[in-house]
Structure formats: C-alpha cells, structure tokens
Design a protein around this motif. Structure first.
Motif, PDB file in Angstrom:
ATOM      1  N   ARG A  11       0.756  -1.231  -0.056  1.00  0.00           N
ATOM      2  CA  ARG A  11      -0.091   0.021   0.199  1.00  0.00           C
ATOM      3  C   ARG A  11       0.813   1.374   0.138  1.00  0.00           C
ATOM      4  O   ARG A  11       1.819   1.310   0.686  1.00  0.00           O
ATOM      5  N   VAL A  12       0.395   2.095  -0.997  1.00  0.00           N
ATOM      6  CA  VAL A  12       1.462   3.434  -1.023  1.00  0.00           C
ATOM      7  C   VAL A  12       0.271   4.720  -0.885  1.00  0.00           C
ATOM      8  O   VAL A  12      -0.827   4.551  -1.268  1.00  0.00           O
ATOM      9  N   HIS A  13       1.167   5.747  -0.366  1.00  0.00           N
ATOM     10  CA  HIS A  13       0.122   6.952  -0.408  1.00  0.00           C
ATOM     11  C   HIS A  13      -0.064   7.678  -1.987  1.00  0.00           C
ATOM     12  O   HIS A  13      -1.194   7.858  -2.127  1.00  0.00           O
ATOM     13  N   ASP A  14       0.993   7.394  -2.465  1.00  0.00           N
ATOM     14  CA  ASP A  14       0.859   8.266  -4.346  1.00  0.00           C
ATOM     15  C   ASP A  14       1.335   7.187  -5.165  1.00  0.00           C
ATOM     16  O   ASP A  14       2.367   6.769  -5.198  1.00  0.00           O
ATOM     17  N   PRO A  49       4.927 -15.397  -7.852  1.00  0.00           N
ATOM     18  CA  PRO A  49       4.166 -14.438  -7.561  1.00  0.00           C
ATOM     19  C   PRO A  49       4.732 -13.083  -8.018  1.00  0.00           C
ATOM     20  O   PRO A  49       5.915 -13.004  -8.612  1.00  0.00           O
ATOM     21  N   VAL A  50       3.815 -12.152  -7.688  1.00  0.00           N
ATOM     22  CA  VAL A  50       4.075 -10.750  -8.364  1.00  0.00           C
ATOM     23  C   VAL A  50       3.943  -9.894  -6.988  1.00  0.00           C
ATOM     24  O   VAL A  50       3.425 -10.118  -6.093  1.00  0.00           O
ATOM     25  N   ILE A  51       4.379  -8.479  -7.370  1.00  0.00           N
ATOM     26  CA  ILE A  51       4.176  -7.413  -6.287  1.00  0.00           C
ATOM     27  C   ILE A  51       3.266  -6.507  -6.960  1.00  0.00           C
ATOM     28  O   ILE A  51       3.327  -6.025  -8.062  1.00  0.00           O
ATOM     29  N   GLU A  52       2.157  -6.490  -6.008  1.00  0.00           N
ATOM     30  CA  GLU A  52       1.171  -5.238  -6.531  1.00  0.00           C
ATOM     31  C   GLU A  52       1.248  -4.190  -5.603  1.00  0.00           C
ATOM     32  O   GLU A  52       1.357  -4.001  -4.476  1.00  0.00           O
ATOM     33  N   LEU A  53       1.595  -2.890  -6.410  1.00  0.00           N
ATOM     34  CA  LEU A  53       1.301  -1.593  -5.598  1.00  0.00           C
ATOM     35  C   LEU A  53      -0.016  -1.193  -5.596  1.00  0.00           C
ATOM     36  O   LEU A  53      -0.592  -1.148  -6.934  1.00  0.00           O
ATOM     37  N   LEU A  54      -0.532  -0.490  -4.471  1.00  0.00           N
ATOM     38  CA  LEU A  54      -1.753  -0.006  -4.816  1.00  0.00           C
ATOM     39  C   LEU A  54      -1.998   1.181  -3.602  1.00  0.00           C
ATOM     40  O   LEU A  54      -1.311   1.573  -2.609  1.00  0.00           O
ATOM     41  N   THR A  55      -3.150   2.121  -4.154  1.00  0.00           N
ATOM     42  CA  THR A  55      -3.562   3.072  -3.284  1.00  0.00           C
ATOM     43  C   THR A  55      -4.998   3.052  -2.882  1.00  0.00           C
ATOM     44  O   THR A  55      -5.706   2.025  -3.504  1.00  0.00           O
ATOM     45  N   GLY A  86      -0.470   2.514   6.898  1.00  0.00           N
ATOM     46  CA  GLY A  86       0.330   3.432   6.278  1.00  0.00           C
ATOM     47  C   GLY A  86       1.000   2.789   4.993  1.00  0.00           C
ATOM     48  O   GLY A  86       0.380   1.876   4.370  1.00  0.00           O
ATOM     49  N   GLU A  87       2.223   3.180   4.745  1.00  0.00           N
ATOM     50  CA  GLU A  87       2.812   2.455   3.412  1.00  0.00           C
ATOM     51  C   GLU A  87       3.529   1.205   3.872  1.00  0.00           C
ATOM     52  O   GLU A  87       4.138   1.004   4.828  1.00  0.00           O
ATOM     53  N   GLY A 222       8.083   1.476   2.018  1.00  0.00           N
ATOM     54  CA  GLY A 222       7.815   0.819   3.458  1.00  0.00           C
ATOM     55  C   GLY A 222       7.960  -0.750   3.225  1.00  0.00           C
ATOM     56  O   GLY A 222       7.804  -1.409   4.205  1.00  0.00           O
ATOM     57  N   ALA A 223       8.060  -1.009   2.128  1.00  0.00           N
ATOM     58  CA  ALA A 223       8.594  -2.949   1.777  1.00  0.00           C
ATOM     59  C   ALA A 223       9.759  -3.254   2.128  1.00  0.00           C
ATOM     60  O   ALA A 223      10.698  -2.208   1.804  1.00  0.00           O
TER      61      ALA A 223
END
Length: 233
Positions: A11-14, A49-55, A86-87, A222-223
């Motif tokens: 999870r990211v802010h932007d 597996p993959v990495i998913e960034l999301l807001t 948070g992130e 944060g990761a």
C-alpha cells in the motif's frame, strides 16, 4: 485443494510516485489500468508471485458498509486496515488452480474458516483489453485472501528488470500462533511462503532472486525487499 502465492500487496500513498520510485530501482512496473485512473500497478516476473502496488482512498472508513455488501462481511474492515497501516506490505493473496476457485472457497468454509462471497471482477487494462478474475476475502483480515487466475493471462509478453530480479522466491509471513492453523489451510504447502510467529499478522519481507545490488529502502515505500540468500544468479 491446492493454492499458491499469487501476489503481495504494497500500500502506497501516491501510486504514481511509487511507480516512478520502483522504476528508479530498476523494476519494470506496469499500471493495471489506464494511468490516469489507476489504483494498482504490478511488478511482474516470468512466473510465480508478483508485487502489486496499490493506493486506497483517504476516507476509506466511510466505504466499510458498501464494501461489506459487495464482498461480504469483513471486507470493509480489511480495506480500512490497509489504509491504517500506512505504506508497506498490507496483504497477501493466494491463487487457486484454474476452475477450482469456488470449490476451494467452499472447502475452506466447510473447514470452519468463514470467507465472504465470491466477487466476479472485470478490469480493463492499459492496452484496452479486458481481464476477468474472482476474489474472496476471509472474514478475519488476519488471513490471506483468495483469487482466481486472470483470464486471459495478464503477464506482459516481455519482462525485464534492469536490477536483475527475475523471481519472487520467498515471502516471510508473520502471525500470532493462534492463527497458524487457519493460515496454513489457506496457503497450503507452497514453499514460497514462510510462516513465522509474530505479534501481528502480515507480510514482513520478501526475497527476490537475481538482484545485482541492494535496493534503496527510501524508494521502497515501506516494503522490505531482500536479495535471495545464497543467490548467485
């Protein structure tokens, strides 16, 4: 019943800033939809597996009840939890074999693990093609959630990370011991996931094979992403 790790969620802010930062780190990052309305982006690998960034919306708490109506009891609390952390890593998804999503969900429910309704979802990719998949959230947000394989397969035709990464080889998942039995029922025997005792549930770190140099923590939002131990590739 067989499942395997599908993706870890960060999870990211932007989202746009995070995509730019991960690209600076040498990752190929693709938006899940058209950039201007995207809420998700992926770091794909050739397989695994993959990495998913999301807001998530800043006012996510106001969507709790509508989300529960759509995805079942507990879904709203899970998404509010994403924002509250948070992130950083906020969740873990496991994927079923093709055609076995509903059966897997029913088996887990019968084993005493309450899971919300199966949600059939469609998403239009940045290239205009449509992707279909299903997901279901356990009632308790401490547990990983289920997804079906993407139809059609969503991996890009070409994947090349300038930092050398070519596979997500390990996910370190922490959880209170009381939850380990239920978590193991969901994650199966996938060796990618290492379940450890921890005060709270969540992904603690991941390992990637092929990394040629350490990643700048200041750009990871944060990761914690490590090079695979003993990896000489």
């Amino acid at each position: 019943m067989k499942t395997r790790c599908s993706h870890v969620l960060v999870r990211v802010h932007d989202l746009h800033r995070a995509v730019d930062d991960y690209r600076r780190l040498g990752f190929q990052v693709d938006y899940a939809t058209a950039r201007e309305r995207a809420q998700h982006a992926h770091v794909w690998f050739g397989d695994g597996p993959v990495i998913e960034l999301l807001t998530t919306p800043a006012n996510a708490r106001w969507f709790k009840w509508p989300i529960d109506l759509i995805a079942g009891r507990g879904a709203g609390r899970r998404m509010i939890g994403w924002s509250a952390r948070g992130e950083g890593f906020c969740d873990l998804a496991v994927v079923t074999d093709p055609g076995l999503f509903d059966a897997t969900r029913e088996t887990l429910c019968a084993a005493g693990i309450p899971i919300g309704r199966a949600v059939r979802w469609r998403r239009r990719r940045a290239d205009g093609r449509e992707t279909r998949f299903s997901f279901a959230y356990p009632r308790d947000p401490a547990l990983p959630f289920l997804v079906s394989p993407y139809e059609p397969r969503q991996h890009p035709a070409t994947i090349s990370h300038a930092n050398g990464a070519h596979r997500l080889t390990r996910v370190w998942l922490g959880a209170p011991v009381a939850w380990h039995h239920a978590i193991r029922r969901i994650i199966g025997d996938d060796p990618t996931i290492v379940l450890e005792a921890a005060p709270r549930s969540g992904v603690r770190a991941i390992e990637l094979s092929g990394l040629t140099e350490p990643l700048d923590p200041g750009l990871l939002h944060g990761a914690e992403i490590r090079a695979a131990v003993g990896d000489n590739s």
